[in-house]
Design a protein around this motif. Sequence first.
Motif, PDB file in Angstrom:
ATOM      1  N   GLN A  24       0.847  -1.200   0.000  1.00  0.00           N
ATOM      2  CA  GLN A  24       0.000   0.000   0.000  1.00  0.00           C
ATOM      3  C   GLN A  24       0.882   1.250   0.000  1.00  0.00           C
ATOM      4  O   GLN A  24       1.859   1.323   0.743  1.00  0.00           O
ATOM      5  N   PRO A  25       0.604   2.248  -0.861  1.00  0.00           N
ATOM      6  CA  PRO A  25       1.408   3.472  -0.836  1.00  0.00           C
ATOM      7  C   PRO A  25       1.210   4.223   0.484  1.00  0.00           C
ATOM      8  O   PRO A  25       0.153   4.164   1.097  1.00  0.00           O
ATOM      9  N   GLU A  29       0.472   7.309   2.695  1.00  0.00           N
ATOM     10  CA  GLU A  29      -0.297   8.543   2.557  1.00  0.00           C
ATOM     11  C   GLU A  29       0.087   9.495   3.679  1.00  0.00           C
ATOM     12  O   GLU A  29       0.352   9.067   4.798  1.00  0.00           O
TER      13      GLU A  29
END
Length: 145
Positions: free
Chosen positions: A2-3, A5
């Motif tokens: 997951q990137p 954020e």
Amino acid sequence: MQPIEAKVAQVISERDLAINRGSSAGVEVGMRFKILSSEPAEIRDPDTDEVLGKVEISKVEVEVVSVQPTLAVCRTFKKIVLPGKPKRTGIASPYSSLRESIFGDIGTPDKERYQTLRSDESFVVNELDPNGSFVKRGDRAIQLV
């Protein structure tokens, strides 16, 4: 994977900003983030005005240059080329100077500079006033993977 954020915590200068994630969240020097507008743009049907969906608006991309446990400093990295004035051969006209009419115009070379966080892309020497930046505190940042 997951990137990561984050959000813009502060605009530091015309090229630097701090995000509210650091090494404790997995941020490392060299990572790149896309700075997004604070809210996605709604796309509406021109006939019915029905909301068709939302799209993320990217303002600028930045690269992490230093990391602390809870914040990272990011800098713009893309270069902009401003075209110079082409060289002209000597052509006499009532508006040209004698030097230009005899020798031509030597022109000016292209100028290369880095993209900034300013909406008008002009350079400043001092700290960037948050009102002069199109990147704002609270804008979302998402890691480019």
